[in-house]
Each structure stands twice: as structure tokens, then as C-alpha cells.
Write an enzyme that holds these catalytic residues in place. Structure first.
Site, PDB file in Angstrom:
ATOM      1  N   GLN A  94      11.668 -51.440  94.423  1.00 59.52           N
ATOM      2  CA  GLN A  94      11.851 -52.403  93.338  1.00 59.52           C
ATOM      3  C   GLN A  94      13.151 -52.156  92.600  1.00 59.52           C
ATOM      4  OE1 GLN A  94       8.687 -52.729  90.416  1.00 59.52           O
ATOM      5  NE2 GLN A  94      10.014 -53.851  89.008  1.00 59.52           N
ATOM      6  N   CYS A 100       7.272 -56.000  89.021  1.00 56.78           N
ATOM      7  CA  CYS A 100       6.294 -55.154  89.716  1.00 56.78           C
ATOM      8  C   CYS A 100       5.085 -55.955  90.193  1.00 56.78           C
ATOM      9  CB  CYS A 100       5.861 -53.990  88.833  1.00 56.78           C
ATOM     10  SG  CYS A 100       5.111 -54.450  87.267  1.00 56.78           S
ATOM     11  N   HIS A 174       2.216 -51.918  84.471  1.00 52.55           N
ATOM     12  CA  HIS A 174       2.776 -51.764  85.810  1.00 52.55           C
ATOM     13  C   HIS A 174       1.719 -52.097  86.867  1.00 52.55           C
ATOM     14  CE1 HIS A 174       5.428 -50.375  88.918  1.00 52.55           C
ATOM     15  NE2 HIS A 174       4.568 -49.463  89.335  1.00 52.55           N
ATOM     16  N   ASP A 191       4.031 -49.009  95.865  1.00 55.55           N
ATOM     17  CA  ASP A 191       4.591 -49.138  94.523  1.00 55.55           C
ATOM     18  C   ASP A 191       6.098 -49.058  94.669  1.00 55.55           C
ATOM     19  OD1 ASP A 191       5.546 -48.739  91.941  1.00 55.55           O
ATOM     20  OD2 ASP A 191       4.086 -47.197  91.424  1.00 55.55           O
TER      21      ASP A 191
END
Length: 241
Positions: A94, A100, A174, A191
Site C-alpha cells: 500500500q 487500506c 485500518h 495487509d
């Protein structure tokens, strides 16, 4: 200058609109997961569940866990794995601020769902196919330069039950995706803020993301973030018929 997206509200209707606009068939939808230890409540969610998106405040406890887990990995170690036959799970780093939620969504769609659930030639179909042979750096450029992804995100980013914050606002929440790896029967934590996928162990072919191996990993998240009550889960699964 860093690109920013408006943060997505953890709302199944918002995520449904985004995935369907990108090219996922209406046979799939998101569903709220209110509890994980009540079989009757879980039975209300259509099966199989292909992915879970977890959203929670970024606490000091979580940051300590994240840094401790990644400390022995080089920052760019996954660049030599992505796009090769060594890659089990398609992972995106990211770099877009406040994206996110969209990153978690991309991880779910690139890994956990059957290919037949994506319309051929759609935005997400092309994006996933173009990303698979690329390394991490090239995938970053692909996402940053995707006008279609940015436009579709912008359309839903302003929707939801609460007023959307500014794209460059500081947001404490998040998203993390739990799903099955694209190229193996392993449960993975995906993630974009980590250094690569986190292998959470094998997941039998007849198990989904509401099976006990997956729910046990959710319980670990909940235990670690026990100081906060602001923890939400949505599940990607078949739509209600």
C-alpha cells in the site's frame, strides 16, 4: 506527492457497490459478521465465505505486533517473490494514503474468490491479470496509475451511514484481509502495510473463512485489540438468493 483515497466505511452496501462496479458478479456480496462464537448467528451468513475483512483502530499493541512480526524481513524481500512461481498469495504494497479498505478488497478478489465470479474483461479482471506477473514495485505503479480503480473508489467513498472524511485526513482505523492464498491451500493475512503476506497455516479444501482455523486467527486479533470495542468484520460470500 502521495496519492490519497477517501477512506471507505466498513459497510457491506458500500463494498458491494465497489466490487460490482469493478466487475465482480452480483452472485457475491459482503455480509456483517456481528459475533464469531454464536453458531446460530454465523449460520445466517451464506457459505462458503471466501474472505474476511477486519477493521480496527491502529493501537500501540497492534503496531508492536506488526513490527515484531516483520523485524527479521528485509523491507523489499517480497519483490523477488512476487510475480514468480514462488508466490503463494498475490500481495499488494500500500502506497496510496487511506486506501487500506480498497487494498483489503483487492487482496480478497485477487486470491480468495473463484475465477468465475469475475466478469471477463472487467476492471478487476484486467487489474488482477496484469498484476500477477509483476513484482511488488511494478504492482505499486499499476495501482497508482489505475484511473478506473481511482474513479470507482471515488464514487463509493462518499457513501455510507456517516460523513466521509477528507482523503488526506488522519484516520485511526485500518483494514486487514484474511483469505485463502491464490496458489495454495493456506490461510493468509494480507495487509499492504506489512512486508508481504503472512502465512497462517494450512486450510483444508473443504474449509472456508468461517471455519475454526480462520476464526481462531480472528480471535487472536480480538484478544490483541481487547482494549478497543471498535472492531468490525465483514465477510465476502454468496449473495442472498
Amino acid at each position: 506527492m502521495t496519492k490519497h483515497f477517501v477512506p471507505l466505511e466498513c459497510n457491506p452496501e458500500v463494498f458491494d457497490e465497489l466490487i460490482h462496479s469493478l466487475g465482480v458478479t452480483t452472485a457475491l456480496s459482503f455480509h456483517d459478521v456481528y459475533v464469531i462464537d454464536d453458531p446460530d448467528m454465523l449460520a445466517m451468513i451464506p457459505r462458503p465465505v471466501y474472505a474476511l475483512l477486519l477493521v480496527f483502530p491502529v493501537s500501540d499493541t497492534y503496531e508492536e505486533y506488526r513490527h515484531d512480526s516483520d523485524k527479521d524481513l528485509a523491507d523489499d524481500y517480497y519483490n523477488s517473490v512476487s510475480g514468480t512461481d514462488k508466490e503463494q498469495a498475490v500481495w499488494f504494497k500500500q502506497t496510496i494514503g487511506n486506501a487500506c479498505g480498497t487494498m483489503a478488497l483487492l487482496h480478497a478478489l485477487a486470491n480468495g474468490i473463484p475465477a468465475g465470479m469475475i466478469e471477463p474483461g472487467s476492471t478487476i479482471d484486467i487489474l488482477i491479470k496484469e498484476s500477477i506477473p509483476l513484482n511488488t514495485v511494478e504492482r505499486v505503479k499499476l495501482l497508482e496509475n489505475s484511473t478506473e480503480l481511482e474513479q470507482q473508489h471515488a464514487k463509493v467513498g462518499i457513501k455510507g451511514d456517516t460523513a466521509a472524511p477528507d482523503a488526506e485526513a488522519s484516520v485511526e482505523f485500518h483494514y486487514v484481509c484474511l483469505t485463502r492464498a491464490r496458489n495454495s491451500d493456506h490461510l493468509v493475512e494480507l495487509d499492504g502495510r506489512r512486508k508481504g503476506p503472512i502465512d497462517l497455516g494450512p486450510l483444508s479444501p473443504d474449509s472456508d473463512l468461517l471455519s475454526e482455523p480462520a476464526l481462531n486467527k480472528v480471535r487472536e486479533f480480538l484478544a490483541r485489540e481487547s482494549a478497543s470495542s471498535a472492531f468490525s468484520i465483514i465477510a465476502l460470500a454468496p449473495s442472498f438468493s
